[in-house]
Motif scaffolding. Structure first.
Motif, PDB file in Angstrom:
ATOM      1  N   LYS A 282      61.301 -61.699  13.487  1.00  0.00           N
ATOM      2  CA  LYS A 282      62.673 -62.084  13.799  1.00  0.00           C
ATOM      3  C   LYS A 282      62.741 -63.122  14.910  1.00  0.00           C
ATOM      4  CE  LYS A 282      67.160 -60.143  14.984  1.00  0.00           C
ATOM      5  NZ  LYS A 282      67.882 -58.917  15.303  1.00  0.00           N
TER       6      LYS A 282
ATOM      7  N   LYS B  22      59.028 -58.561   8.710  1.00  0.00           N
ATOM      8  CA  LYS B  22      59.538 -59.913   8.919  1.00  0.00           C
ATOM      9  C   LYS B  22      59.617 -60.182  10.414  1.00  0.00           C
ATOM     10  CE  LYS B  22      62.996 -62.205   6.533  1.00  0.00           C
ATOM     11  NZ  LYS B  22      64.361 -62.310   6.018  1.00  0.00           N
TER      12      LYS B  22
ATOM     13  N   LYS C 297      58.079 -53.993   4.139  1.00  0.00           N
ATOM     14  CA  LYS C 297      58.232 -55.430   4.294  1.00  0.00           C
ATOM     15  C   LYS C 297      58.421 -55.701   5.777  1.00  0.00           C
ATOM     16  CE  LYS C 297      60.399 -56.122  -0.174  1.00  0.00           C
ATOM     17  NZ  LYS C 297      61.595 -56.578  -0.874  1.00  0.00           N
TER      18      LYS C 297
END
Length: 59
Positions: free
Chosen positions: A51, A49, A47
């Motif tokens: 930031k 992501k 996963k």
């Protein structure tokens, strides 16, 4: 130059990657290359992501 910060969750741990890039398109291309390398090492569920961005004059 900007530092784009991504979090990669491998299931066991979360790794923070800082990528030096001129723009978001270049940063995404580089994080996809890192993702391919990690998938070769038996990390099937990753996963990713976004930031944030660290600008060069922030230090």
């Amino acid at each position: 130059m900007k530092h784009f910060v991504f979090l990669i969750d491998t299931g066991n741990e979360t790794i923070e990657h800082k990528i030096n890039a001129s723009g978001m398109t270049d940063a995404v291309k580089r994080i996809k290359d890192i993702q391919k390398d990690l998938k070769k090492n038996d990390h099937t569920k990753l996963k990713i992501k976004f930031k944030g961005v660290i600008y060069g004059n922030a230090y």
